[in-house]
Design a protein around this motif. Structure first.
Motif, PDB file in Angstrom:
ATOM      1  N   VAL A 245       0.819  -1.110  -0.116  1.00 35.01           N
ATOM      2  CA  VAL A 245      -0.004  -0.203  -0.016  1.00 35.01           C
ATOM      3  C   VAL A 245       0.935   1.324  -0.046  1.00 35.01           C
ATOM      4  N   ILE A 248       2.385   1.977  -3.348  1.00 30.36           N
ATOM      5  CA  ILE A 248       1.182   2.543  -4.357  1.00 30.36           C
ATOM      6  C   ILE A 248       0.676   3.821  -4.099  1.00 30.36           C
ATOM      7  N   PHE A 264      -5.605   0.052 -11.975  1.00 25.81           N
ATOM      8  CA  PHE A 264      -4.934  -1.344 -11.596  1.00 25.81           C
ATOM      9  C   PHE A 264      -5.149  -2.545 -12.492  1.00 25.81           C
ATOM     10  N   MET A 273      -6.458  -3.022  -3.433  1.00 25.95           N
ATOM     11  CA  MET A 273      -6.210  -1.549  -3.302  1.00 25.95           C
ATOM     12  C   MET A 273      -7.507  -1.062  -3.090  1.00 25.95           C
ATOM     13  N   ARG A 277      -8.476   1.466  -0.017  1.00 21.42           N
ATOM     14  CA  ARG A 277      -8.936   2.776  -0.226  1.00 21.42           C
ATOM     15  C   ARG A 277     -10.372   2.991   0.720  1.00 21.42           C
ATOM     16  N   LEU A 282      -5.338   4.221   1.786  1.00 21.28           N
ATOM     17  CA  LEU A 282      -4.878   4.643   0.642  1.00 21.28           C
ATOM     18  C   LEU A 282      -5.579   5.820   0.237  1.00 21.28           C
TER      19      LEU A 282
END
Length: 561
Positions: A245, A248, A264, A273, A277, A282
């Motif tokens: 994470v 990214i 992605f 992800m 999020r 994220l």
């Protein structure tokens, strides 16, 4: 402390009031991490991960810890504690829960979210217990305290295990980044407090024990990543772990600052992800991430693709791009950013992909030519610091190949831990903590368990040896139509081949040797078809090996004329 580990036998009963610690994976390898703690008739497991196969293990998907030693005690397992959400620590959980589905799984918010999503694919609904750093929870005879540690994934935890036998501090994977991206540092105050209380056994991450000094901060990578985004003329393809994470987030920030959209690629990347999020780990600016199908119609200098495959996995997106069998076609001017380190054993596969992508015209940016990745593990300076504040009575290095474990042991020795209190052991070796003293007590089965498609444990070392022979020498099948009265062929032998290069003369000598062997078999009154097939295989194999130095897989089919 050198030990004759190969001579160890199965351990006897655990001393009353003692604790037995058995690593079923993670010692002698980077992966497959799993440690079993036994006390007062109950078991507790810390981590249950997978190991990814190397080139000499063809056809294998992942490698599991060996559950043999605990299989008849599944009902005694109180819980599985997960230190963080990387595959080498959680990937084996679905396979253990298939044997007993109601084992409680304890972990932090992000870790549990990752494992719950993975278990959903296996149609398992787990019993989960969410904890935070600073929490303390009793599970059976185990009193657990969770401590924040910094790693390359958010929400990592060390765990202090208090029992009547003593206190064990297991670091999980950790480092001491003083400027982490999420501002969550390793809680050295808790380490020191536990040290003052008394740590009877310190189990600490060994991965970077050979690396001097301190691991650099994640924030130090930002300039190099920014440079990739400001100088790349076409698409940027970033390959990373699907659970990384922090890295990214840096990629997303750089893409946003340079007016690029992000998509992605790969199921695990999209899934993880999305979870990160939704849980707030994220931060994605509105409109930055778009659907993969939509991004393909955008101008190439506005595109960023984030995919899996940073370790050369043959079925991951990056490998398929390199081989030209992915809908993303890498070409001249594209930039491929490998935002991860090389896991030992994967080097050949990774460099093979780098070479293929380079041949396609891509510019490859990786740890070897730019500061685009930093390890998630503590270097020697950090480990020494921890030894000095924890002051453990006994030490058992974990998580690493043999050289890493021994390097970590040397650091412990140099900080004052007595030689006979340092346990450098292998998978399956049992260490008993009794009255403040840790000693090796025996060894249980802890082999490699191969997952081959839907089959678990059926593939063996013999299976892999045969596959290597198939890939290296091909197959020769000998069809023999024999007269049952004489054991002699009634017509010339037929040699069918796959992947074995030969000419018209190659099998002449082999056929002559088969005829001699069959005549001897008749003299010895051997007429069983299975035995005759073995005789033909032996004759052909030895002839090809002796004459041509070739070792194909040879099979025989005998037909009664």
């Amino acid at each position: 402390m050198p030990l004759a580990l190969n001579t160890l036998k199965r351990p006897g009963p655990l001393s009353k009031g003692g604790m037995r610690i058995t690593a079923l994976g993670g010692l002698g390898e980077v992966g497959r991490n799993m440690t079993v703690f036994e006390h007062a008739g109950k078991l507790m497991i810390v981590d249950c991960g997978v190991l990814f196969p190397e080139e000499h293990q063809p056809g294998i998907d992942v490698i599991l810890p060996d559950f043999t030693s605990i299989r008849d005690r599944l009902d005694d397992i109180e819980c599985i504690v997960l230190t963080h959400g990387h595959e080498d620590h959680i990937g084996g959980v679905p396979y253990l829960l298939k044997e007993r589905a109601d084992i409680p799984v304890i972990g932090s918010e992000l870790t549990l979210a990752f494992i719950t999503a993975k278990l959903k694919e296996h149609r398992i609904t787990p019993t989960t217990i969410q904890v935070e750093a600073g929490d303390r929870r009793s599970v059976g005879p185990f009193d657990l305290e969770f401590v924040a540690v910094n790693h390359s994934i958010p929400d990592g935890l060390a765990v202090a295990i208090r029992t009547k036998a003593g206190t064990v501090l297991h670091t999980g994977d950790f480092k001491m980044d003083q400027f982490p991206l999420d501002d969550r540092i390793t809680d050295l105050r808790a380490f020191a407090r536990l040290g003052e209380e008394g740590v009877d056994l310190f189990m600490t991450d060994s991965t970077n024990a050979e690396v001097p000094g301190f691991t650099i901060s994640e924030r130090d990578l930002t300039p190099a990543i920014d440079k990739v985004f400001t100088t790349s003329p076409r698409r940027i393809i970033v390959s990373s772990f699907a659970s990384h994470v922090h890295r990214i987030q840096q990629v997303l920030d750089a893409a946003h600052a340079n007016g690029r959209k992000v998509a992605f690629v790969g199921r695990s990347m999209v899934r993880n992800m999305g979870i990160a999020r939704d849980l707030g780990y994220l931060n994605i600016p509105k409109g930055l991430v778009v659907d993969f199908r939509k991004i393909q119609s955008m101008p190439e200098h506005k595109i960023t693709l984030v995919c899996t495959g940073s370790q050369g996995e043959p079925m991951a997106a990056l490998a398929r791009m390199a081989n030209g069998d992915h809908q993303i076609r890498v070409g001249e001017g594209d930039t491929v950013l490998l935002a991860s380190s090389l896991i030992p054993g994967n080097e050949t596969a990774i460099y093979g992909i780098i070479n293929k992508l380079t041949d396609l015209g891509a510019n490859i940016v990786h740890k070897g030519n730019a500061k685009v990745h930093v390890s998630g593990h503590a270097s020697a300076g950090e480990l020494v610091y921890c030894y000095n504040i924890v002051r453990p009575k006994n030490v058992m290095p974990v998580h690493g190949e043999s050289k890493h474990l021994h390097a970590n042991a040397e650091l412990a020795r140099r900080t004052g831990v007595p030689e006979d209190r340092i346990m450098v052991v292998a998978d399956g070796v049992t260490v008993d903590l009794v009255k403040g003293r840790a000693k090796v007590s025996g060894k249980v089965e802890a082999g490699l368990v191969y997952v081959d498609g839907q089959t678990i444990g059926a593939a063996t070392e013999d299976t892999l040896a045969e596959r290597r022979l198939l890939s290296g020498g091909g197959v020769v099948t000998v069809v023999a139509l024999l007269d049952p009265k004489t054991n002699q062929p009634v017509e010339p032998l037929e040699f069918l081949t796959k992947g074995f290069v030969h000419d018209d003369r190659t099998f002449a000598g082999a056929e002559a040797q088969v005829n001699k062997a069959l005549k001897r078999a008749k003299d010895d009154k051997i007429d069983d078809i299975g035995a005759l097939e073995e005789i033909i295989v032996d004759a052909v194999s030895s002839t090809l090996r002796r004459t041509y130095r070739r070792e194909p897989v040879v099979m025989a089919v005998v037909v009664d004329a």
